[in-house]
Design an enzyme around this catalytic site. Structure first.
Site, PDB file in Angstrom:
ATOM      1  N   TYR A 106      80.414  30.989   9.860  1.00  0.00           N
ATOM      2  CA  TYR A 106      80.260  31.624  11.177  1.00  0.00           C
ATOM      3  C   TYR A 106      81.470  32.481  11.515  1.00  0.00           C
ATOM      4  CZ  TYR A 106      80.823  32.113  16.211  1.00  0.00           C
ATOM      5  OH  TYR A 106      81.068  32.631  17.460  1.00  0.00           O
ATOM      6  N   THR A 115      84.971  36.003  18.868  1.00  0.00           N
ATOM      7  CA  THR A 115      85.277  34.590  19.103  1.00  0.00           C
ATOM      8  C   THR A 115      86.716  34.264  18.747  1.00  0.00           C
ATOM      9  OG1 THR A 115      84.759  32.329  18.342  1.00  0.00           O
ATOM     10  CG2 THR A 115      84.373  34.097  16.785  1.00  0.00           C
ATOM     11  N   ASP A 116      87.253  33.206  19.380  1.00  0.00           N
ATOM     12  CA  ASP A 116      88.595  32.738  19.034  1.00  0.00           C
ATOM     13  C   ASP A 116      88.632  32.163  17.619  1.00  0.00           C
ATOM     14  OD1 ASP A 116      87.054  30.494  19.621  1.00  0.00           O
ATOM     15  OD2 ASP A 116      88.567  29.509  20.852  1.00  0.00           O
ATOM     16  N   GLU A 117      87.471  31.827  17.067  1.00  0.00           N
ATOM     17  CA  GLU A 117      87.439  31.171  15.763  1.00  0.00           C
ATOM     18  C   GLU A 117      87.879  32.072  14.614  1.00  0.00           C
ATOM     19  OE1 GLU A 117      84.334  28.446  14.827  1.00  0.00           O
ATOM     20  OE2 GLU A 117      83.718  28.232  16.913  1.00  0.00           O
ATOM     21  N   LYS A 151      81.969  36.687  11.931  1.00  0.00           N
ATOM     22  CA  LYS A 151      82.475  37.351  13.137  1.00  0.00           C
ATOM     23  C   LYS A 151      83.712  38.201  12.813  1.00  0.00           C
ATOM     24  CE  LYS A 151      81.062  36.757  16.861  1.00  0.00           C
ATOM     25  NZ  LYS A 151      80.020  37.462  17.657  1.00  0.00           N
TER      26      LYS A 151
END
Length: 246
Positions: free
Chosen positions: A95, A71-73, A99
């Site tokens: 979260y 993810t970009d997060e 990741k």
């Protein structure tokens, strides 16, 4: 064939991966709000689960190619500019931390054991059958029932929105042409504030903006995500769907 199971179950994973050419790991807990209220399931699925897949591949099918969907997060937020694949990681939520941790295991297994693994980092997906807790389906469902549509804080948080089929085409390209140990950002360039997203949906549905209700902001809410996806675009990918069309 469909096999229902848990990616943290080593015996099952060892059986599932042994006779395949490619593994694409989409399996994850993804909802940031739930990671804040109940982080444990995110650690279990997103870290232990990925570790279990890596161990199964290492022991049972080390020649297989693994595409790990991240993810970009993992980058955290940025006020200006766009993140490139070699920028530092600074996750903000349980979260995104889970990741990022999974990615570290994937890269370690590439380096230590020579696994043929690739990582993708994609922006916010939307499209058919999306789980109703997500912003776009939640807005559509609530607006269709003339219920208030909640928006965190001021609604000025910015996300890049990509139609799910465009993401899938990018993953298909990475399966075929992605290089071992490489990371590929996937983004559409459709950056919008949460307020803009909701206003567009209400406009398309012929609903009044009086349905918008601003609510208390999420803890540690990242302001803006933005990815530079020139690396995968050089392989020949580009999104086909505009936001309004999608």
């Amino acid at each position: 064939s469909f096999i229902k199971g848990d990616i943290s179950d080593y015996e099952l994973m060892a059986e599932v991966v042994k006779d395949v050419d490619v593994i694409v790991n989409f399996a994850a807990e993804t909802h940031v709000d739930r990671s804040i209220s109940n982080p444990y399931s995110f650690l279990q699925s997103n870290v232990v689960g990925v570790f279990t897949i890596l161990e199964a591949v290492r022991k049972k099918n080390p020649g297989a190619k693994l595409v790990h969907v991240s993810t970009d997060e993992v980058y955290g937020d940025t006020v200006k500019g766009s993140f490139k694949e070699d920028d530092r990681l600074k996750p903000s939520s349980p979260y995104s931390a889970s990741k990022a941790a999974a990615e570290m295991f994937v890269l370690a297994y590439v380096r230590t054991y020579g696994l043929h693994a690739v990582i993708t980092r994609c922006t916010n997906n939307y499209g058919p059958y999306q789980f109703p807790e997500k912003l776009i389906p939640k807005t559509i469902i609530r607006a269709s029932m003339n219920l208030k549509v909640p928006i965190y804080g001021t609604g000025k948080n910015v996300r890049d929105w990509i139609y799910v089929l465009d993401h899938c085409e990018a993953l298909d390209l990475v399966v075929r042409e992605g290089d071992r140990g490489e990371i590929y950002n996937i983004s559409s360039g459709e950056e919008k504030t949460n307020l803009e997203v909701v206003r567009i949906i209400l406009d398309l549905m012929g609903k009044d903006e009086s349905l918008i209700e601003f609510v208390e902001d999420r803890p540690g809410h990242d302001l803006r995500y933005s990815l530079d996806s020139s690396k995968i675009r050089e392989l020949g990918w580009k999104p086909k769907h505009s936001f309004r069309e999608g």
